[in-house]
Design a protein around this motif. Structure first.
Motif, PDB file in Angstrom:
ATOM      1  N   UNK A 122       0.848  -1.205   0.000  1.00 21.04           N
ATOM      2  CA  UNK A 122       0.000   0.000   0.000  1.00 21.04           C
ATOM      3  C   UNK A 122       0.876   1.244   0.000  1.00 21.04           C
ATOM      4  N   UNK A 150       1.323   4.000  -3.328  1.00 21.02           N
ATOM      5  CA  UNK A 150       0.937   5.407  -3.294  1.00 21.02           C
ATOM      6  C   UNK A 150       2.046   6.285  -3.856  1.00 21.02           C
ATOM      7  N   UNK A 208      -1.623  15.403  -2.638  1.00 21.10           N
ATOM      8  CA  UNK A 208      -2.570  14.338  -2.992  1.00 21.10           C
ATOM      9  C   UNK A 208      -2.000  12.984  -2.592  1.00 21.10           C
ATOM     10  N   UNK A 209      -0.705  12.794  -2.880  1.00 13.74           N
ATOM     11  CA  UNK A 209      -0.078  11.519  -2.551  1.00 13.74           C
ATOM     12  C   UNK A 209      -0.008  11.320  -1.045  1.00 13.74           C
ATOM     13  N   UNK A 225      -1.984  12.545   1.332  1.00 12.85           N
ATOM     14  CA  UNK A 225      -3.303  12.189   1.870  1.00 12.85           C
ATOM     15  C   UNK A 225      -3.635  10.732   1.539  1.00 12.85           C
ATOM     16  N   UNK A 226      -3.354  10.323   0.295  1.00  8.35           N
ATOM     17  CA  UNK A 226      -3.676   8.943  -0.079  1.00  8.35           C
ATOM     18  C   UNK A 226      -2.808   7.956   0.695  1.00  8.35           C
ATOM     19  N   UNK A 271      -4.441   7.868   4.372  1.00  6.27           N
ATOM     20  CA  UNK A 271      -5.726   7.154   4.339  1.00  6.27           C
ATOM     21  C   UNK A 271      -5.533   5.701   3.922  1.00  6.27           C
ATOM     22  N   UNK A 272      -4.575   5.466   3.007  1.00  9.26           N
ATOM     23  CA  UNK A 272      -4.304   4.102   2.561  1.00  9.26           C
ATOM     24  C   UNK A 272      -3.819   3.225   3.710  1.00  9.26           C
ATOM     25  N   UNK A 300      -6.793   2.584   5.994  1.00 10.46           N
ATOM     26  CA  UNK A 300      -7.715   1.657   5.327  1.00 10.46           C
ATOM     27  C   UNK A 300      -7.180   0.230   5.360  1.00 10.46           C
ATOM     28  N   UNK A 301      -5.879   0.063   5.080  1.00 10.91           N
ATOM     29  CA  UNK A 301      -5.281  -1.273   5.068  1.00 10.91           C
ATOM     30  C   UNK A 301      -5.382  -1.917   6.448  1.00 10.91           C
TER      31      UNK A 301
END
Lengths: 333, 181
Positions: A268, A272, A303-304, A306-307, A310-311, A314-315
């Motif tokens: 993950x 990203x 953007x990266x 934040x992802x 959150x990634x 989420x994982x």
């Protein structure tokens, strides 16, 4: 999960290809076995040698609409499309021969697709009949292109399957050199205790993200080196270091052949692609004349970032819904 | 033309690899590590690792290759366009959003195309750039990384990768709109 995605890609590909092909057959999109009438302006085709004429022929947008249908005519912008044309007369009949129609970028997409289906996207070679004496004053040529059947399925077989299989091997072989280099350097760093040192520095963060990995395990060092290489945009070094990290993580894997939570988390973070400077994008913007090619850095980085955050969250949440089924323990890794 | 920041990062990324190699080798030598022997010992595995990923790469790239060659990509873009239009995402960029996950060279071509058509400094051009920079070719990475250790059951890795990509996509739209009004 990947099983379904893989199956889905292949099944959808075949369905779409067959569907489009059947549609093209049903509507006879390529007007198979029908002559298309090309126009020749006065003196546009001249003698280039014995039994050989060369020059241009043209089709008006109206011709295209009448012959191939209105929707195909919409794919041309101008009123007429000029085709560089080459004719070799047949030995037995002076008013027939082989015509090579070069396909410019302005040609209607139906002709471009037909050319591509026949092997060379720049030209169509077919039979033609005409009256050479009219070439001086302007003429019409009946041109019979080769028939086109099931071109998309053929494209899937050729581009999608056979060529790609070779690409995969080329990619893998291209990795051998850098792989060997970085595995060698990693081995030195390990022997010198540098990997362990690096692991200790990042311990406070890594124990939270990778609770299953012992904080002084070599996997931590390899993962951090991979992330650093990615961050600096050193993709040549990042992949070998990442694969090394996966090997270290696999040493902690109780069930061979099944991903651990730590591996999924590592991937993950890896996918990203947190990068300081998106060098390729900036280079392309520069060549295309951007006034400030680097203004892309800020939105890309944020953007990266934040992802990434959150990634990771989420994982951690979903990993419990994908339990490891421990039946493959005997299988060799 | 180039800002100081770019010059510094350029120097950093050029010098990084030689400097890392230099630093590791020198420190190891000081600590009495037999550097040459250790290097060769580690590098031995380079070939086997690279070769081990071939079946995984073939499997992944062929499925993606078939999907692209069939034109299913365009259909998929059309199918999801009502959803993306609702969040203010231009439908011209949909193929890029899909291809970005699947193919590095393919998406680079698409991005260049979009920048050529709309201009690199337009909203579309910037958004395409941000999308390109904030994504990784997820499925390629999955195939290579799991392939290297013979992992066939990948559990939630693909889902997590797709989730991050969707977040990056949405954030790109928001940020480009916000930073370049």
């Amino acid at each position: 999960m990947l099983n379904y995605i893989w199956l889905g890609l292949i099944v959808i590909a075949i369905f779409v290809a067959v569907g489009r092909d059947v549609n093209e057959e049903a509507t006879n999109r390529f007007r198979n076995n029908e002559d298309v009438t090309l126009h020749v302006a006065p003196d546009a085709l001249t003698v280039a040698g014995p039994n050989h004429y060369t020059g241009t022929a043209y089709l008006t947008q109206e011709d295209i609409a009448r012959f191939y249908g209105a929707s195909e005519a919409k794919t041309v912008t101008g009123d007429t499309v000029l085709f560089p044309t080459d004719i070799v007369l047949s030995q037995s009949n002076p008013n027939a021969g082989t015509l090579t129609l070069s396909i410019p970028a302005t040609a209607p997409s139906v002709l471009q697709d037909a050319a591509a289906a026949d092997g060379d996207p720049t030209k169509i070679i077919g039979k033609a009949s005409f009256d050479t004496s009219t070439f001086v004053t302007g003429a019409s040529i009946s041109f019979l292109p080769p028939t086109v059947h099931f071109r998309i399925l053929a494209k899937v077989a050729d581009e999608g399957i056979l060529k790609i299989a070779n690409t995969a091997v080329e990619l893998a072989f291209g990795l051998i050199g850098v792989m060997a280099l970085w595995l060698g350097i990693m081995k030195i760093a390990e022997a010198a205790g540098l990997v362990l040192l690096l692991s200790k520095i990042v311990k406070p963060i890594m124990v939270r993200i990778f609770p299953d990995v012992p904080p002084d395990h070599p996997a931590i060092g390899a993962m951090v080196m991979n992330m650093t290489a990615n961050f600096l945009g050193l993709s040549n070094a990042a992949t070998p270091l990442g694969l090394k990290a996966m090997e270290e993580l696999n040493k902690l894997n109780p069930v061979a052949g099944t991903a651990t939570n730590a591996m999924c988390m590592f991937l993950t973070i890896n996918t990203t692609a947190l990068t300081l400077v998106p060098a390729t994008v900036i280079a392309i913007r520069l060549t295309l004349g951007s006034t400030n090619p680097t203004d892309i850095i800020m939105p890309t980085f944020l953007a990266t970032f934040v992802s990434l955050i959150l990634g990771i969250i989420f994982t951690r949440i979903i990993e419990r819904f994908f339990p490891i089924r421990g039946s493959e323990r005997t299988e060799a890794a | 033309m180039e800002s100081l920041f770019i010059v510094i990062t350029k120097i950093l990324s050029t010098a990084a690899i030689p400097m890392i190699v230099f630093a590791i080798v020198v420190v190891a030598a000081i600590r009495k590590v037999k550097v040459y022997e250790e290097f060769v010992e580690g590098a031995k595995d380079g070939f086997t690792t690279a070769v081990r990923i071939i079946p995984y790469l073939v499997a992944m790239l062929v499925a993606i290759g078939m999907f692209r060659a069939s034109g299913a990509m365009d259909l998929l873009s059309q199918a999801v366009s009502p959803v993306t239009n609702a969040i203010g995402f231009p439908s011209e960029l949909l193929p890029l959003a899909v291809v970005r996950n699947l193919s590095g060279s393919g998406s680079l071509g698409l991005m260049t195309d979009i920048m050529k058509t709309h201009g690199p400094d337009s909203f579309m051009g910037r958004l395409a750039g941000a999308m390109m920079g904030s994504h990784e070719t997820t499925f390629y990475v999955l195939a290579v990384y799991f392939g290297a250790v013979n992992i066939r059951k990948t559990r939630h890795a693909a889902l997590a990768g797709i989730f991050s990509d969707v977040v990056a996509l949405i954030m790109s739209v928001i940020l480009v709109r916000w930073l370049f009004p």
